[in-house]
Design an enzyme around this catalytic site. Structure first.
Site: not given
Ligand code: PGA
Length: 254
Positions: A12, A216, A14, A100, A98, A176, A170
């Protein structure tokens, strides 16, 4: 490891990468991962790079995903992208709900559910994201939160649609932050999700539906996470932006 579900690893990206940067990465992935057959590999660039990336991966095992889409088929929805528009670029998967988007765009379970139904109507496979916040985990309500998100985001899907969907567990506190869920925490949540699917649909659907872990994921933790019995792949954010780390995650997961 003897799972009858094929691993699926999705990157992803983003809101990162110009078209040129996206092409650079995808050419590298094609070169490095050409021979990988054991894992379904999906890249999810920003909308602006879908067209060019789709041309490069045409003759490869890589598949294309989008990061979001509208629940509506078309019309006066300024700034939105429909399922049919994604299909023009051979998009096969679409990330929905997601955290976010749930956080910054206030997406609800009901909206995520409408999007999932719209994705299936266009023969796109939704990657439906769920996960608890740190406060919810610390309050001991992880399972309650997951249960509500599953029931709200998947209501009305048929059994066939469910097993053609991907779920991504998640935990919000792991996205992140560099702090991944431990393998035990991930396995416990995935097993709970599978039990909930069995209750909502049936045992067959629960056994067939693939559940990714996200938050992560790195080369150093991929093997342990992916070897958990109910973890069927990864949704990778930060570490999917760089060729070496994404290829190492894939290689370490096999
Ligand atoms: P990350 O993000 O691997 O940077 O923690 C995962 C995601 O948001 O799908």
């Amino acid at each position: 490891m003897n799972k009858d579900r094929k691993l699926i690893i999705a990157g992803n990206w983003k809101m990162n990468k110009t078209v040129a940067e996206a092409l650079d990465l995808v050419h590298g992935l094609k070169r490095e991962l050409a021979g990988v057959k054991e894992v379904d590999l999906v890249v999810c660039p920003p909308f602006t790079a879908l067209s060019e990336v789709s041309k490069v991966i045409l003759d490869s095992t890589l598949r294309l995903g989008a990061q979001n889409m509208s629940d509506q088929p078309g019309g006066a929805y300024t700034g939105e992208i429909s399922a049919m528009m994604l299909k023009e670029f051979s998009v096969r998967y679409v990330i929905l709900g997601h955290s976010e988007r749930r956080q910054y765009q206030r997406e609800s379970d009901e909206l995520v559910c409408r999007k999932a139904l719209a994705a299936h109507a266009a023969a796109l496979k939704p990657i439906v994201c769920i996960g608890e916040t740190l406060a919810e985990r610390e309050a001991g309500s992880t399972e309650q939160v997951l249960d509500a998100q599953l029931k709200g985001s998947l209501a009305g899907l048929s059994k066939d649609q469910m097993q053609e969907s991907i779920l991504a567990y998640e935990p919000v506190w792991a996205i992140g932050t560099g702090r991944n869920a431990t393998a035990e925490q991930a396995q416990a949540a995935h097993a709970f999700i599978r039990r909930t699917l069995a209750a909502m649909f049936d045992e067959t659907v629960a056994r067939r539906t693939r559940i990714q872990y996200g938050g992560s994921v790195k080369p150093a933790n991929a093997r342990e996470l992916m070897s958990q019995p109910d973890v069927d792949g990864a949704l990778v954010g930060g570490a999917s932006l760089e060729l070496r780390s994404l290829t190492d995650i894939v290689k370490n997961s096999i």
